[in-house]
Structures are given as structure tokens and as C-alpha cells.
Scaffold this motif. Sequence first.
Motif, PDB file in Angstrom:
ATOM      1  N   GLY A 117      12.154  45.949 -22.224  1.00 17.25           N
ATOM      2  CA  GLY A 117      10.754  46.210 -22.770  1.00 17.25           C
ATOM      3  C   GLY A 117       9.732  45.621 -21.885  1.00 17.25           C
ATOM      4  N   LYS A 118       9.647  44.153 -21.819  1.00 19.46           N
ATOM      5  CA  LYS A 118       8.581  43.258 -21.168  1.00 19.46           C
ATOM      6  C   LYS A 118       8.518  43.886 -19.707  1.00 19.46           C
ATOM      7  CE  LYS A 118       8.889  39.030 -24.059  1.00 19.46           C
ATOM      8  NZ  LYS A 118       9.480  37.650 -23.894  1.00 19.46           N
ATOM      9  N   SER A 119       9.525  44.028 -19.112  1.00 22.14           N
ATOM     10  CA  SER A 119       9.689  44.528 -17.614  1.00 22.14           C
ATOM     11  C   SER A 119       8.896  45.880 -17.600  1.00 22.14           C
ATOM     12  CB  SER A 119      10.838  44.744 -16.981  1.00 22.14           C
ATOM     13  OG  SER A 119      11.851  43.664 -17.046  1.00 22.14           O
ATOM     14  N   ILE A 120       9.021  46.783 -18.647  1.00 17.19           N
ATOM     15  CA  ILE A 120       8.572  48.043 -18.480  1.00 17.19           C
ATOM     16  C   ILE A 120       6.981  48.057 -19.012  1.00 17.19           C
ATOM     17  CG2 ILE A 120       8.287  50.431 -19.682  1.00 17.19           C
ATOM     18  CD1 ILE A 120      10.703  50.135 -18.018  1.00 17.19           C
ATOM     19  N   LEU A 121       6.538  47.017 -19.671  1.00 17.55           N
ATOM     20  CA  LEU A 121       5.261  46.567 -20.025  1.00 17.55           C
ATOM     21  C   LEU A 121       4.507  46.015 -18.821  1.00 17.55           C
ATOM     22  CD1 LEU A 121       5.436  45.075 -23.640  1.00 17.55           C
ATOM     23  CD2 LEU A 121       4.169  47.447 -22.971  1.00 17.55           C
ATOM     24  N   CYS A 122       5.151  45.055 -17.961  1.00 19.00           N
ATOM     25  CA  CYS A 122       4.462  45.050 -16.822  1.00 19.00           C
ATOM     26  C   CYS A 122       4.298  45.915 -15.979  1.00 19.00           C
ATOM     27  CB  CYS A 122       5.585  43.861 -16.109  1.00 19.00           C
ATOM     28  SG  CYS A 122       5.700  42.266 -17.137  1.00 19.00           S
ATOM     29  N   LEU A 123       5.230  46.875 -15.861  1.00 21.85           N
ATOM     30  CA  LEU A 123       5.202  47.946 -14.963  1.00 21.85           C
ATOM     31  C   LEU A 123       3.878  48.885 -15.415  1.00 21.85           C
ATOM     32  CD1 LEU A 123       5.922  49.815 -12.564  1.00 21.85           C
ATOM     33  CD2 LEU A 123       7.635  50.938 -14.056  1.00 21.85           C
ATOM     34  N   CYS A 124       3.879  49.222 -16.914  1.00 21.79           N
ATOM     35  CA  CYS A 124       2.518  49.792 -17.357  1.00 21.79           C
ATOM     36  C   CYS A 124       1.476  49.095 -17.015  1.00 21.79           C
ATOM     37  CB  CYS A 124       2.690  49.811 -18.930  1.00 21.79           C
ATOM     38  SG  CYS A 124       4.125  50.977 -19.485  1.00 21.79           S
ATOM     39  N   MET A 125       1.343  47.812 -17.077  1.00 17.32           N
ATOM     40  CA  MET A 125       0.027  47.166 -16.727  1.00 17.32           C
ATOM     41  C   MET A 125      -0.520  47.512 -15.296  1.00 17.32           C
ATOM     42  SD  MET A 125      -0.958  42.999 -17.196  1.00 17.32           S
ATOM     43  CE  MET A 125      -0.652  43.092 -18.787  1.00 17.32           C
ATOM     44  N   LYS A 126       0.691  47.545 -14.195  1.00 14.75           N
ATOM     45  CA  LYS A 126       0.427  47.679 -13.046  1.00 14.75           C
ATOM     46  C   LYS A 126      -0.087  48.992 -12.623  1.00 14.75           C
ATOM     47  CE  LYS A 126       2.980  47.546  -8.551  1.00 14.75           C
ATOM     48  NZ  LYS A 126       4.320  47.257  -7.938  1.00 14.75           N
ATOM     49  N   MET A 127       0.610  50.301 -13.393  1.00  8.79           N
ATOM     50  CA  MET A 127       0.221  51.349 -13.425  1.00  8.79           C
ATOM     51  C   MET A 127      -1.133  51.913 -14.214  1.00  8.79           C
ATOM     52  SD  MET A 127       4.025  53.105 -13.744  1.00  8.79           S
ATOM     53  CE  MET A 127       3.454  54.897 -13.587  1.00  8.79           C
ATOM     54  N   GLY A 128      -1.691  51.006 -14.859  1.00  6.60           N
ATOM     55  CA  GLY A 128      -2.955  51.154 -15.594  1.00  6.60           C
ATOM     56  C   GLY A 128      -2.618  51.879 -16.917  1.00  6.60           C
ATOM     57  N   PHE A 129      -1.599  51.951 -17.470  1.00  4.85           N
ATOM     58  CA  PHE A 129      -1.172  52.737 -18.920  1.00  4.85           C
ATOM     59  C   PHE A 129      -1.180  51.716 -19.989  1.00  4.85           C
ATOM     60  CE2 PHE A 129       1.415  55.766 -16.239  1.00  4.85           C
ATOM     61  CZ  PHE A 129       0.289  56.383 -15.711  1.00  4.85           C
ATOM     62  N   LEU A 130      -1.375  50.505 -19.900  1.00  3.11           N
ATOM     63  CA  LEU A 130      -1.153  49.592 -20.970  1.00  3.11           C
ATOM     64  C   LEU A 130      -1.983  49.963 -22.077  1.00  3.11           C
ATOM     65  CD1 LEU A 130       0.547  47.128 -22.206  1.00  3.11           C
ATOM     66  CD2 LEU A 130      -1.133  45.614 -21.159  1.00  3.11           C
ATOM     67  N   TRP A 131      -3.411  50.054 -21.812  1.00 10.98           N
ATOM     68  CA  TRP A 131      -4.268  50.415 -22.742  1.00 10.98           C
ATOM     69  C   TRP A 131      -4.355  51.924 -23.334  1.00 10.98           C
ATOM     70  CZ3 TRP A 131      -4.105  46.117 -24.993  1.00 10.98           C
ATOM     71  CH2 TRP A 131      -4.423  44.757 -24.355  1.00 10.98           C
ATOM     72  N   ASN A 132      -3.493  52.554 -22.932  1.00 16.38           N
ATOM     73  CA  ASN A 132      -3.248  54.072 -23.251  1.00 16.38           C
ATOM     74  C   ASN A 132      -2.578  53.932 -24.881  1.00 16.38           C
ATOM     75  OD1 ASN A 132      -1.471  56.583 -23.751  1.00 16.38           O
ATOM     76  ND2 ASN A 132      -2.965  56.909 -22.427  1.00 16.38           N
ATOM     77  N   THR A 133      -3.196  54.595 -25.797  1.00 20.08           N
ATOM     78  CA  THR A 133      -2.802  54.606 -27.100  1.00 20.08           C
ATOM     79  C   THR A 133      -1.420  54.888 -27.313  1.00 20.08           C
ATOM     80  OG1 THR A 133      -3.721  56.701 -27.650  1.00 20.08           O
ATOM     81  CG2 THR A 133      -5.155  54.616 -28.128  1.00 20.08           C
TER      82      THR A 133
END
Length: 639
Positions: free
Chosen positions: A268-284
Motif C-alpha cells: 500500500g505504501k508503494s502504491i501511495l508513492c506512485l499516487c504521489m508521483k502521478m499527482g493523485f494523492l490529494w484526490n479524495t
Amino acid sequence: MYNFLQSSQTLIYRHPLSYFSSLIDQCFSLKNPAKFSKAIHAQLIKLSFNTNTFLGNRFIELYLKSGSANDALRAFHELPDKNVFSWNLYLKVFVKCFDMLMARQVFDEMPDRDVVSWNSMISGYVSGGFLENAQDMFLEMQNSGVKPSSFTFSTLISCVKCADYGKQMHGNITRNGFDYSNLVVGNALIDLYGKLGLVDYAVGVFFTMPKVDVISWNSLISGCCKSGYEKPALSHFCSMRGKGHKADEYTMSAVLTACTNLQNLEAGKSILCLCMKMGFLWNTIVSSAAIDLFSKCNRMKDAICLFDESNIFDSALSNSMIACYARNGLMENALELFVLALRENIRPTEFTLSCVVGSAAVFLPSEQGSQVHSLVVKSGFESDDVVASSLVEMYGKYGLIDSALHIFSNMSTKDLISWNTMIMGLAYNGKAIESLSIFEELLESGLHPDHITLSGILLACNYGGLPEEGMAIFSSMEKEYGITPRNEHYAYVVDTIMRAGNIEDAISILETMPLSAALFSESVLRTCGHLENLELIERVTKRMMELEPQSSLPYLVLADAYEQRGKWESLVRVRKVMEKMPTKKVVGCSWIGLKDHVYAFEANQMIQHGGKDVYLILKLLMQEVQEENNPLQIIDIRE
């Protein structure tokens, strides 16, 4: 727009259709077209072009988009020559307003119908929850010779809940000439089979499609997650990235859900890092999935930190955080956030209300629990199975068993969770006979009981003093229901037998229990402590120590038995063992509601809540009670 409205009259008269059509096109591009659409329509009436069928249809469509249903109806009735497009828009007005009775009347009055007319009726019935009417309308459509479109099938597929009917619909799609090259139909089938748990069919459709898009991948990954195939879901995600398909926020949310179900925090942490890289982390959508991940992996601080750092406060985020608080036992935080969400006009979902009702059952007094129930009714979720089960549980914990039975009896569909909740509620309130009666109804309904069901029945027999019935059910668990007894089943049946005075039988069962069993009620040991046979007490407590070595209760019972019999050496020996072992103490807790606030008191925690003052007042009250009950003592004191 205003400059365009002030165009020359020459342009209007030479090219009226082009002129007004361009104005309408510009209105469609606006977020709020109502203001300008009425101004243009007024100019159209002034120049007597409002009877033109083409322009009239455009205005009906424009008013429909802006939400002006009455203006759309007025524009329709102004048209002297109406075509099928006009009638379809007229029908769509009633469908959009969820007036399906009037929509059906309009549909029957239509001089001509095309596939759009039928699709409007089918989608209207599906949106309103009238699934049988939608299926009947589809049969009428086929009998009338109108060929269904991809929209027809995608709409019908969305409401299929039975695997056999889903396969029939798939065959119907093939017979009507649709193959997997149609993305809309193919994606709808993948989503259907994923929801039904037929992952093999979903994978078969996916790999047969000549072309797939991100929706196809999302449907496949989400379907695997919903069906319990989390590892294949992660594998498909890797394949998606390997083949160059770009993931969106829904993809990342589904993958995070897979990690959550697996409780794989590292993935899950790896996916979250990928989300941050793709700009999706702050998508609700992604943030709420990440909160669920942290919540189920016991990383409460990370969940709270992510929630606090989010810039957007919407339904998805607040609902996930409310569920996170409730899941981790922070009921007061869950209720506070729920109230804050209501003040921000965030509409709760059925899942949120279920969490809030569960929190209310633990933390709020019954009066405020009834207020939460009123909110459920006001929100329109009283008929939802999950919410209704939560309400049954809440009233059962409050002891308002009649209210729980009323809600349970009015449930349209009852799943096993609903039955279990009702059986447990009756058991906890000492309604043993009623609990057994509900159990018989469950068996007659065709549902198969699980270990929770039988726990509730054994608990009912325990509280109701029905040892014979309890033993009969316990003995038939594996034979009749195929359920191996667990910790709680042994605990309830031993407790029941000991309450009936059959100490030897209870100890015989106790000694044959698996070492993994560790759940026992205090009454077993308390009953054991009152036995005259010290050897029997030692046997039971020794067995309890083996089953649950961290519990202090067996040692306390044994020490009390030694003290009563004057065996001081044995008493000292037990106390020394207790001092050395990391025993787990049972901490009691109580709460009281004052002026809409609930104050919780744990054992030995009174000092944190002004305990000195509380004890002082209690001492004065006790003195007054003693003085009232013993007036002679007052005379002695005065003397």
C-alpha cells in the motif's frame, strides 16, 4: 454572449437558424445557461421563430439541461409540428423528474417511437429502482421489433443481480449482433461479472476484446477486489502499466482497496508513492482509500495525519474517516466528525449512517440514539439492509427490544447478518424463547446459519437457563450445520452447564477443549470459586491458565480459594507468580450523559474527572442516608 445578442437584424432575418443555433450552442457551454436561454427564447418569440421545429427542439433540450422543466414543457407545447426528437425530449423531462407514471403515459401517446424512446423509459425505471418494469419494457421493445442499442444493454446490465440472468443477457447481446469490439458493452459485461463474483467470465470477456481502455482495466481490477481476488487484481495492475495504459484515480483507488483487503501495508505504501508521483494523492477518492488502508492496518496516526492534511472536505473523505474512527473504537470522534459533516451540508451515505448508528449504540444514550434513527429516516436510508441491521443492533443494546423487532420485521430483505443481529439482541436481553423462535424462522427461510448464529443461540440458552437446549445445539453443530465449535461456543455451553449446577459435566467439556480456546465468561470462574471441593477449583483454574495465560482472573479465584481455607503458603506462591507474570487486568468502564455530553469513567480514573470532589459529595450523601435511616445515631452524635 451579450455582444452576440446585439448582432444586426439583417443577420437574423437572412440566417435565422444559424444565428439562433449558434446562440444556443454558446448557452450549452455555460455552467448556468438559464438566464441567457430565456433572453434568447424571448427574442425568438418576438421574431415569430418559436414555432420552428428545429429551434424549438434545441430550446427544449437547453431548458432540460438547465433544470427548467416547466419551460421545457412550455416550449414543447408551442411547437405546431412535433417530430420524434421533440417527443423524446418531452418524455425525457418526466424521466428526469422521476415521474414515471406520467412518462409512461407520454410514451403510450407518442405517435412514433425509436430506440431512444425505449432507452429513456428503461433508464428511467432503472434509476428509480423499478427493475422489473425495466425488464418488462425491454421485452416489449424486442416484441415491437426495435433493435436494442449498446446503451440499452449497458443500462440493463447495471441492474442485473443474478448470475443466470446475467448470462442470459450476455447471450441476448451476442444474438443482437454485438461483439466485444463495442467498448461500452464489453466494459459493462466485465463490470457485471466482477460484481457477481464470476471473475473467470470477466477475465474471458476482457482478453477477448480487441481493444480495451482504462475503464476496461478498472472494471477488471475492481471486480477482482470485490470477489476476493486481491492478488490477481494487483497482477492485472502491473500488466496494465507494463502495456503502457495510463491509470486514473479510480484505478489507484481499486489497487489501494486490494492492498487494504490483504492488509499489506508495504504494498500500500508503494502504491501511495506512485499516487504521489502521478499527482493523485490529494484526490479524495484516492485519499479515502488510503485512509481505509491505514485504518485496517492499525496505523491510526497516519490516517488522521492524511485526513488533516487534505485540502478538500467532501463526502468520500469524511465518510472514510468516520468509519476509521468507528472501526478503531473512537466513537466520540466518529460522532463529532459526523456532526461536522452535516454542518457542511455533506450528505451521509448508507455506510456512514451504519457506522454512526453503531457508534451511537456504544456511546450515546437512548434518546440521542432515537435522534440518529430520525436522521436515518429523513435521509431515506431506513429501508437499506445494512442501516436497518445497525438500527436493530442499536436498539438491542439499549434494551429496547420491541423497537428492534419492529425494524427487523419491516425489513424487505433479510440477509444472515440481519438474522444474527436480531438473535444476538434477543439473547443479550434475556429473551431466550424468542431468540430460539427467530432461529427456527431463519432455518425455514432457507439460509444456512454460521458460527455467529450459533453463538447467539448458545448465549440465549445460557441467559435463559436452558441447558438441555444448549447442549442439543452444541452437540449438533458439526453434524447438522457443518460448523466446528469455536472459543465462544465452548465458553457459552460450559457457562450454561455450570449455571445449572452440573459442575462435573462442565469440567469434562472444559478439559476436552482445544488449547486455542481463550474466551470465557467471568461467571465460569466465579461459580468455580464458590465450590467446596478445592481440588476441583485447582483443576479448573489450571486449565484456564493454560487457555488464557495473560488473564489475571484464574489467579485471583485461586488466591481467594486459598485465603478462605487458610492455605497461606499456597496463597503467597500464587501471588508471587502473579507479580512475575505480565497478567492482563480487566478494566471496567461506565459512562453517564449530562447536558448532551457523555462522560466516560474507567476503573481508577475518577481523579481525571474531578474525582476528589465527586467522592466528597458521595461521602456527604452517604452520611445523610445513614442519618435518615438511623435517627438514634443522630441523638448519640449530638450528645
